[in-house]
Design an enzyme around this catalytic site. Sequence first.
Site, PDB file in Angstrom:
ATOM      1  N   ALA A 180      51.579  -5.693  10.082  1.00  0.00           N
ATOM      2  CA  ALA A 180      52.077  -5.867  11.456  1.00  0.00           C
ATOM      3  C   ALA A 180      51.717  -7.232  12.019  1.00  0.00           C
ATOM      4  O   ALA A 180      52.560  -8.112  12.140  1.00  0.00           O
ATOM      5  CB  ALA A 180      51.536  -4.748  12.353  1.00  0.00           C
ATOM      6  N   CYS A 181      50.449  -7.415  12.372  1.00  0.00           N
ATOM      7  CA  CYS A 181      50.054  -8.606  13.114  1.00  0.00           C
ATOM      8  C   CYS A 181      50.077  -9.881  12.280  1.00  0.00           C
ATOM      9  O   CYS A 181      49.972 -10.980  12.836  1.00  0.00           O
ATOM     10  CB  CYS A 181      48.673  -8.396  13.737  1.00  0.00           C
ATOM     11  SG  CYS A 181      48.663  -7.045  14.941  1.00  0.00           S
ATOM     12  N   VAL A 182      50.222  -9.759  10.961  1.00  0.00           N
ATOM     13  CA  VAL A 182      50.485 -10.923  10.119  1.00  0.00           C
ATOM     14  C   VAL A 182      51.985 -11.082   9.895  1.00  0.00           C
ATOM     15  O   VAL A 182      52.569 -12.135  10.167  1.00  0.00           O
ATOM     16  CB  VAL A 182      49.753 -10.826   8.769  1.00  0.00           C
ATOM     17  CG1 VAL A 182      50.132 -11.998   7.867  1.00  0.00           C
ATOM     18  CG2 VAL A 182      48.247 -10.796   8.970  1.00  0.00           C
TER      19      VAL A 182
END
Length: 208
Positions: free
Chosen positions: A116-118
Amino acid sequence: MTNPRSLLTPADSAVLLIDHQAGLAFAVESIDRQAMLNNTIALAKTAATFGLPIIVSTSATKVYSGPLMPAIRSVIPDVPVIDRRSMNVWEDEAARSAVEATGRRRLIVSGLLTEACVSFPVLSALSDGYEVFVAADACGGLTPTSHDLALRRMESAGAQLTSWIQVLLELQRDWTRRDTYEGARSIVEAHGGGYGIGLNYAREMIKA
């Protein structure tokens, strides 16, 4: 635009560290957590040694994830940390603006969680014309399979997969570059496993 086949240089690259927080690290199963932390510290030290702009962003620090991990904070104490609500750095105006303000079009990205956050900001940055390198050994996913699938999706979209040691060696390229030699060597010795042990041994043995 930068030739996508050209090597990274300190003049054209920036590092984006995303959500390296204990609350998220607890969920990582794709890599040994201590190895991931070691690799991230090495990447942060590399960026500092070669003078690359460093952007650090965290999320949900007060309610779940906690602050940037202290071991990482200790090597980049003067870099501001941008907290946000969105999973996607690119959807947070302050964080995205910090990236844009560097003027660099090549981003070296690491973070948690890969799924997700990458992957979200990597895909968004690629869509905006950035050249993105994912330091995969400084990222962590929920499972080995989901981590690998996220890397494959990013790669298929145009991201280039790399590692912290490749980034360091690519920036150094020649051990006679004295201005960064000591910094680069000390990073490898501290974080490079067997390669670091060998480098230290060679330095002790060769007294030229």
